[in-house]
Design an enzyme around this catalytic site. Structure first.
Site, PDB file in Angstrom:
ATOM      1  N   THR A  39     -63.664  75.528 109.381  1.00 38.90           N
ATOM      2  CA  THR A  39     -62.909  75.047 108.224  1.00 38.90           C
ATOM      3  C   THR A  39     -61.483  74.711 108.648  1.00 38.90           C
ATOM      4  N   LEU A  40     -60.841  73.858 107.853  1.00 30.66           N
ATOM      5  CA  LEU A  40     -59.463  73.463 108.159  1.00 30.66           C
ATOM      6  C   LEU A  40     -58.490  74.520 107.625  1.00 30.66           C
ATOM      7  N   LYS A  53     -52.529  87.486 101.048  1.00 36.49           N
ATOM      8  CA  LYS A  53     -51.865  87.478  99.737  1.00 36.49           C
ATOM      9  C   LYS A  53     -52.877  87.707  98.609  1.00 36.49           C
ATOM     10  N   VAL A 236     -48.331 104.307 121.285  1.00 39.83           N
ATOM     11  CA  VAL A 236     -49.750 104.673 121.377  1.00 39.83           C
ATOM     12  C   VAL A 236     -50.132 104.587 122.846  1.00 39.83           C
ATOM     13  N   ALA A 269     -51.550  95.710 115.263  1.00 36.32           N
ATOM     14  CA  ALA A 269     -50.716  94.608 114.736  1.00 36.32           C
ATOM     15  C   ALA A 269     -49.372  94.637 115.455  1.00 36.32           C
ATOM     16  N   ILE A 270     -49.414  94.290 116.736  1.00 31.52           N
ATOM     17  CA  ILE A 270     -48.192  94.391 117.554  1.00 31.52           C
ATOM     18  C   ILE A 270     -47.635  93.009 117.908  1.00 31.52           C
ATOM     19  N   GLY A 271     -48.020  92.004 117.154  1.00 30.94           N
ATOM     20  CA  GLY A 271     -47.484  90.666 117.383  1.00 30.94           C
ATOM     21  C   GLY A 271     -48.585  89.659 117.678  1.00 30.94           C
ATOM     22  N   ARG A 272     -48.166  88.408 117.850  1.00 29.66           N
ATOM     23  CA  ARG A 272     -49.125  87.347 118.129  1.00 29.66           C
ATOM     24  C   ARG A 272     -48.639  86.539 119.337  1.00 29.66           C
ATOM     25  N   HIS A 443     -30.202  84.420  82.088  1.00 26.52           N
ATOM     26  CA  HIS A 443     -30.252  85.855  81.812  1.00 26.52           C
ATOM     27  C   HIS A 443     -31.418  86.150  80.867  1.00 26.52           C
TER      28      HIS A 443
HETATM   29  P1  FAD Z   1     -52.546  78.102 113.252  1.00 23.89           P
HETATM   30  O1  FAD Z   1     -52.486  78.300 111.795  1.00 23.89           O
HETATM   31  O2  FAD Z   1     -52.845  79.275 114.112  1.00 23.89           O
HETATM   32  O3  FAD Z   1     -53.616  76.961 113.487  1.00 23.89           O
HETATM   33  C1  FAD Z   1     -53.979  76.546 114.747  1.00 23.89           C
HETATM   34  C2  FAD Z   1     -55.380  76.003 114.682  1.00 23.89           C
HETATM   35  O4  FAD Z   1     -55.674  75.405 115.927  1.00 23.89           O
HETATM   36  C3  FAD Z   1     -56.445  77.068 114.466  1.00 23.89           C
HETATM   37  O5  FAD Z   1     -57.227  76.759 113.347  1.00 23.89           O
HETATM   38  C4  FAD Z   1     -57.272  77.040 115.749  1.00 23.89           C
HETATM   39  O6  FAD Z   1     -58.648  77.231 115.496  1.00 23.89           O
HETATM   40  C5  FAD Z   1     -57.018  75.632 116.240  1.00 23.89           C
HETATM   41  N1  FAD Z   1     -57.150  75.495 117.693  1.00 23.89           N
HETATM   42  C6  FAD Z   1     -56.604  76.273 118.656  1.00 23.89           C
HETATM   43  N2  FAD Z   1     -56.913  75.807 119.871  1.00 23.89           N
HETATM   44  C7  FAD Z   1     -57.678  74.707 119.674  1.00 23.89           C
HETATM   45  C8  FAD Z   1     -58.295  73.771 120.533  1.00 23.89           C
HETATM   46  N3  FAD Z   1     -58.177  73.863 121.853  1.00 23.89           N
HETATM   47  N4  FAD Z   1     -59.029  72.775 119.979  1.00 23.89           N
HETATM   48  C9  FAD Z   1     -59.150  72.650 118.637  1.00 23.89           C
HETATM   49  N5  FAD Z   1     -58.572  73.496 117.770  1.00 23.89           N
HETATM   50  C10 FAD Z   1     -57.841  74.510 118.285  1.00 23.89           C
HETATM   51  N6  FAD Z   1     -46.948  83.076 107.759  1.00 23.89           N
HETATM   52  C11 FAD Z   1     -46.207  82.839 106.652  1.00 23.89           C
HETATM   53  O7  FAD Z   1     -45.319  81.985 106.683  1.00 23.89           O
HETATM   54  N7  FAD Z   1     -46.433  83.535 105.491  1.00 23.89           N
HETATM   55  C12 FAD Z   1     -47.379  84.495 105.407  1.00 23.89           C
HETATM   56  O8  FAD Z   1     -47.558  85.090 104.347  1.00 23.89           O
HETATM   57  C13 FAD Z   1     -48.158  84.772 106.562  1.00 23.89           C
HETATM   58  N8  FAD Z   1     -49.115  85.719 106.517  1.00 23.89           N
HETATM   59  C14 FAD Z   1     -49.873  85.950 107.634  1.00 23.89           C
HETATM   60  C15 FAD Z   1     -50.828  86.947 107.581  1.00 23.89           C
HETATM   61  C16 FAD Z   1     -51.611  87.220 108.686  1.00 23.89           C
HETATM   62  C17 FAD Z   1     -52.657  88.306 108.602  1.00 23.89           C
HETATM   63  C18 FAD Z   1     -51.445  86.453 109.867  1.00 23.89           C
HETATM   64  C19 FAD Z   1     -52.308  86.698 111.060  1.00 23.89           C
HETATM   65  C20 FAD Z   1     -50.484  85.461 109.934  1.00 23.89           C
HETATM   66  C21 FAD Z   1     -49.678  85.206 108.821  1.00 23.89           C
HETATM   67  N9  FAD Z   1     -48.682  84.242 108.846  1.00 23.89           N
HETATM   68  C22 FAD Z   1     -47.912  84.017 107.735  1.00 23.89           C
HETATM   69  C23 FAD Z   1     -48.416  83.432 110.049  1.00 23.89           C
HETATM   70  C24 FAD Z   1     -49.061  82.035 109.895  1.00 23.89           C
HETATM   71  O9  FAD Z   1     -50.441  82.193 109.683  1.00 23.89           O
HETATM   72  C25 FAD Z   1     -48.797  81.213 111.128  1.00 23.89           C
HETATM   73  O10 FAD Z   1     -47.409  81.168 111.403  1.00 23.89           O
HETATM   74  C26 FAD Z   1     -49.297  79.783 110.935  1.00 23.89           C
HETATM   75  O11 FAD Z   1     -50.670  79.784 110.646  1.00 23.89           O
HETATM   76  C27 FAD Z   1     -49.017  78.952 112.171  1.00 23.89           C
HETATM   77  O12 FAD Z   1     -49.488  77.671 111.975  1.00 23.89           O
HETATM   78  P2  FAD Z   1     -49.955  76.741 113.193  1.00 23.89           P
HETATM   79  O13 FAD Z   1     -50.367  75.460 112.568  1.00 23.89           O
HETATM   80  O14 FAD Z   1     -48.924  76.736 114.241  1.00 23.89           O
HETATM   81  O15 FAD Z   1     -51.205  77.488 113.830  1.00 23.89           O
HETATM   82  P1  NAI Z   2     -44.446  91.627 114.362  1.00 23.32           P
HETATM   83  O1  NAI Z   2     -43.782  91.071 115.547  1.00 23.32           O
HETATM   84  O2  NAI Z   2     -43.933  91.298 113.013  1.00 23.32           O
HETATM   85  O3  NAI Z   2     -44.458  93.212 114.447  1.00 23.32           O
HETATM   86  C1  NAI Z   2     -45.047  93.891 115.504  1.00 23.32           C
HETATM   87  C2  NAI Z   2     -44.491  95.295 115.533  1.00 23.32           C
HETATM   88  O4  NAI Z   2     -45.219  96.030 116.475  1.00 23.32           O
HETATM   89  C3  NAI Z   2     -43.026  95.343 115.954  1.00 23.32           C
HETATM   90  O5  NAI Z   2     -42.314  96.145 115.037  1.00 23.32           O
HETATM   91  C4  NAI Z   2     -43.069  95.945 117.344  1.00 23.32           C
HETATM   92  O6  NAI Z   2     -41.923  96.697 117.647  1.00 23.32           O
HETATM   93  C5  NAI Z   2     -44.301  96.818 117.241  1.00 23.32           C
HETATM   94  N1  NAI Z   2     -44.946  97.103 118.503  1.00 23.32           N
HETATM   95  C6  NAI Z   2     -45.114  96.287 119.574  1.00 23.32           C
HETATM   96  N2  NAI Z   2     -45.814  96.909 120.540  1.00 23.32           N
HETATM   97  C7  NAI Z   2     -46.096  98.150 120.060  1.00 23.32           C
HETATM   98  C8  NAI Z   2     -46.792  99.262 120.583  1.00 23.32           C
HETATM   99  N3  NAI Z   2     -47.350  99.222 121.783  1.00 23.32           N
HETATM  100  N4  NAI Z   2     -46.894 100.369 119.825  1.00 23.32           N
HETATM  101  C9  NAI Z   2     -46.326 100.424 118.584  1.00 23.32           C
HETATM  102  N5  NAI Z   2     -45.650  99.396 118.045  1.00 23.32           N
HETATM  103  C10 NAI Z   2     -45.555  98.276 118.774  1.00 23.32           C
HETATM  104  O7  NAI Z   2     -45.986  91.219 114.521  1.00 23.32           O
HETATM  105  P2  NAI Z   2     -47.210  91.297 113.512  1.00 23.32           P
HETATM  106  O8  NAI Z   2     -46.928  92.241 112.408  1.00 23.32           O
HETATM  107  O9  NAI Z   2     -48.397  91.505 114.360  1.00 23.32           O
HETATM  108  O10 NAI Z   2     -47.247  89.844 112.924  1.00 23.32           O
HETATM  109  C11 NAI Z   2     -47.322  88.724 113.796  1.00 23.32           C
HETATM  110  C12 NAI Z   2     -46.626  87.562 113.206  1.00 23.32           C
HETATM  111  O11 NAI Z   2     -47.368  87.013 112.141  1.00 23.32           O
HETATM  112  C13 NAI Z   2     -45.274  87.908 112.606  1.00 23.32           C
HETATM  113  O12 NAI Z   2     -44.269  87.883 113.567  1.00 23.32           O
HETATM  114  C14 NAI Z   2     -45.074  86.857 111.603  1.00 23.32           C
HETATM  115  O13 NAI Z   2     -44.452  85.778 112.220  1.00 23.32           O
HETATM  116  C15 NAI Z   2     -46.485  86.461 111.198  1.00 23.32           C
HETATM  117  N6  NAI Z   2     -46.770  86.996 109.871  1.00 23.32           N
HETATM  118  C16 NAI Z   2     -45.985  86.618 108.833  1.00 23.32           C
HETATM  119  C17 NAI Z   2     -46.195  87.118 107.578  1.00 23.32           C
HETATM  120  C18 NAI Z   2     -45.283  86.723 106.490  1.00 23.32           C
HETATM  121  O14 NAI Z   2     -44.546  85.774 106.667  1.00 23.32           O
HETATM  122  N7  NAI Z   2     -45.310  87.392 105.349  1.00 23.32           N
HETATM  123  C19 NAI Z   2     -47.287  88.043 107.297  1.00 23.32           C
HETATM  124  C20 NAI Z   2     -48.024  88.403 108.469  1.00 23.32           C
HETATM  125  C21 NAI Z   2     -47.781  87.869 109.687  1.00 23.32           C
END
Ligand code: FAD
Ligand code: NAI
Length: 464
Positions: A39-40, A53, A236, A269-272, A443
């Site tokens: 899916t897109l 959300k 951890v 959930a330690i980052g992306r 207000h």
């Molecule tokens: P992506 O959304 O990751 O899309 C990239 C796409 O490329 C994917 O569908 C993947 O399948 C495709 N792709 C990858 N490699 C290839 C390839 N070689 N060929 C073809 N297709 C490929 N951000 C917010 O601003 N607000 C939020 O509330 C929020 N909540 C989040 C909650 C969670 C649980 C997570 C994990 C992330 C959240 N984020 C949020 C972060 C947000 O999802 C990302 O910042 C955003 O999706 C990035 O957009 P993008 O287009 O760069 O990449």
């Molecule tokens: P994050 O970078 O927000 O937080 C990761 C946390 O893990 C940090 O506090 C870091 O210090 C900690 N950490 C790193 N290594 C660790 C370890 N070994 N042990 C314990 N703690 C450790 O990354 P997260 O929460 O995984 O989210 C990834 C990204 O997705 C965010 O940076 C954000 O950009 C995006 N996102 C955005 C949302 C929004 O806009 N509402 C919602 C969810 C994700």
């Protein structure tokens, strides 16, 4: 015959890629978008922003009903129970509706969806599944994936990443979250509201890195008040899974005695990290930086002519709205227009209750650049928040001491994510704190707290 199959080929249909593709097509360019998912919508629509959300909203309503908050307002229920299957069904429904919506928009704008995984064969050619296509311009928008924690295997049963944590078939008794960032706090909140005991293990001394120091401290206090337990300054060192239970070994980050936590679910959930594996960037003459990102200039051009990159795969905050704005800008730049993104003003929102939002500089970062004035207004002094029984949080405005130009705004309150738009727009227009203070706000509304915080910069708020 045209030299290339397409004017623009976008790789990845997340918020960056699908928006770039639609905008390019709107500008009259023959456009295709390759996407390997079924899916897109990318991470955001499928397993990120939208499903999280959907669960945050539903779990918030459940907690308000089950936790007695609604009863206090005179809305009584005989018995409140959780139908987790129905909650998941509405999550899936939201995802289906929105991802289907992008498919509709692709058709409407005549963007060709190439289904499959793309890999470069040269700077203008990629394979997508068993097809080979060429394009004058290629936009890499492949997004990001979960950063693995070495030695901790995600099985999506007991040890899950964010995708697994969105789909838990039952409420865990004890959820241990590794990482006190945005995902940990949002998804930790969901399962806490639905009845789990939640312990967040965070390596740093504070949660929410990158946020304003006051906000980090206050948020930690509020989450603790909600019953989420925290082990900050803790790492951890291992997770052992046996018989459907996990034993998480932790120790102080600075060293010290180890202890264990027993959990039925562990969320990592330690980052992306950026997605570039399998793209064969080398065949296009591209490489990644030390953080695995593709470097771009201000117009989103990479080091190779005709290849552009946007979204999570390039440096900057990994946020959907940042990716979307870059998507529009890159398409405009490809079309010869002037696509611009102001990377100094990308709002951040954590969709917990209360919401936590920020724009611009933290107080710490602003002070490094020069003298500042700070105005703070507590939500306890805001009539609407008070009426709604939401006393927690504050609005903080940071302004340049000499020019009064607003440098940063930080908000903790139920509607902080909505309120931050006003602050962002004011800052985009170069507002001073006086501009905000002299703007008439309706207000009783939460945004009046922004006006009062702006008034506090000059030391003259009314309601405290
Ligand atoms: P992506 O959304 O990751 O899309 C990239 C796409 O490329 C994917 O569908 C993947 O399948 C495709 N792709 C990858 N490699 C290839 C390839 N070689 N060929 C073809 N297709 C490929 N951000 C917010 O601003 N607000 C939020 O509330 C929020 N909540 C989040 C909650 C969670 C649980 C997570 C994990 C992330 C959240 N984020 C949020 C972060 C947000 O999802 C990302 O910042 C955003 O999706 C990035 O957009 P993008 O287009 O760069 O990449
Ligand atoms: P994050 O970078 O927000 O937080 C990761 C946390 O893990 C940090 O506090 C870091 O210090 C900690 N950490 C790193 N290594 C660790 C370890 N070994 N042990 C314990 N703690 C450790 O990354 P997260 O929460 O995984 O989210 C990834 C990204 O997705 C965010 O940076 C954000 O950009 C995006 N996102 C955005 C949302 C929004 O806009 N509402 C919602 C969810 C994700």
């Amino acid at each position: 015959m045209a030299e290339y199959d397409y004017d623009v080929l976008v790789i990845g249909a997340g918020p960056g890629g699908y928006v770039a593709a639609i905008r390019a097509a709107q500008l009259g360019l023959k456009t295709a978008c390759a996407e390997s998912r079924e899916t897109l919508g990318g991470t955001c629509l499928n397993v990120g922003c939208i499903p999280s959300k959907a669960l945050l909203h539903a779990s918030e309503l459940f907690e308000e009903a089950a936790g007695g908050k609604l009863a206090k307002l005179g809305v009584k229920f005989d018995k409140v129970s959780l139908d987790l299957d129905a909650m998941h069904a509405q999550r899936l429904d939201a995802v289906k509706g929105l991802t289907g919506g992008i498919e509709f928009l692709f058709k409407k704008n005549k963007v060709t969806w190439l289904k499959g995984r793309a890999a470069f064969t040269d700077a203008h050619t990629v394979t997508v599944g068993d097809q080979t296509v060429s394009a004058k311009h290629i936009v890499i928008a492949t997004g990001s994936s979960v950063t693995p924690l070495p030695g901790v295997e995600v099985d999506q049963q007991v040890v899950v990443d964010s995708t697994g944590a969105l789909e838990l078939p039952k409420v865990p008794e004890h959820l241990v979250v590794i990482g006190g960032g945005v995902i940990g706090l949002e998804l930790g909140s969901v399962w806490k509201r639905l009845g789990a005991k939640v312990t967040v293990v965070e390596y740093l001394d504070q949660i929410l890195p990158g946020f304003d120091g006051d906000v980090r401290k206050e948020s930690l206090k509020l989450f603790k008040k909600q019953g989420i337990e925290f082990k900050t300054g803790t790492k951890v060192t291992g997770v052992a899974v046996d018989g459907g239970k996990a034993t998480v070994t932790i120790e102080p980050a600075k060293g010290g005695d180890a202890e264990t936590l027993t959990a039925d679910t562990v969320l990592v959930a330690i980052g992306r990290r950026p997605n570039t594996d399998g793209l064969s960037l080398d065949k296009a003459g591209l490489s990644v930086n030390q953080r695995g990102q593709i470097e771009v200039d201000h117009s989103f051009k990479t080091a190779v002519d005709g290849i552009w990159a946007i979204g999570d795969v390039v440096p900057g905050p990994m946020l959907a709205h940042k990716a979307e704005d870059e998507g529009i800008a890159v398409a405009e730049n490809i079309a010869g227009l002037h696509g611009i993104v102001n990377h100094d003003l990308i709002p951040s929102v954590v969709y917990t209750m209360p919401e936590i939002a920020g724009i611009g500089l933290t107080e710490e970062a602003a002070k490094e650049k020069g003298e500042v004035k700070v105005g703070k207004f507590p939500m306890a002094g805001n009539s609407r928040a008070k009426t709604n029984h939401e006393p927690d949080g504050f609005v903080k405005v940071i302004a340049d001491a000499k020019t009064d130009k607003v440098l940063g705004v930080w908000i903790i309150t139920s509607v902080a994510g909505t309120m931050i738009a006003q602050a962002t727009q004011a800052m985009e227009f170069g507002a001073t704190s006086e501009d905000i203070a002299l703007t008439c706000h309706a207000h009783p509304t939460h945004p009046e707290a922004l006006k009062e915080a702006a008034m506090a910069v000059m030391g003259k708020p009314i309601h405290i």
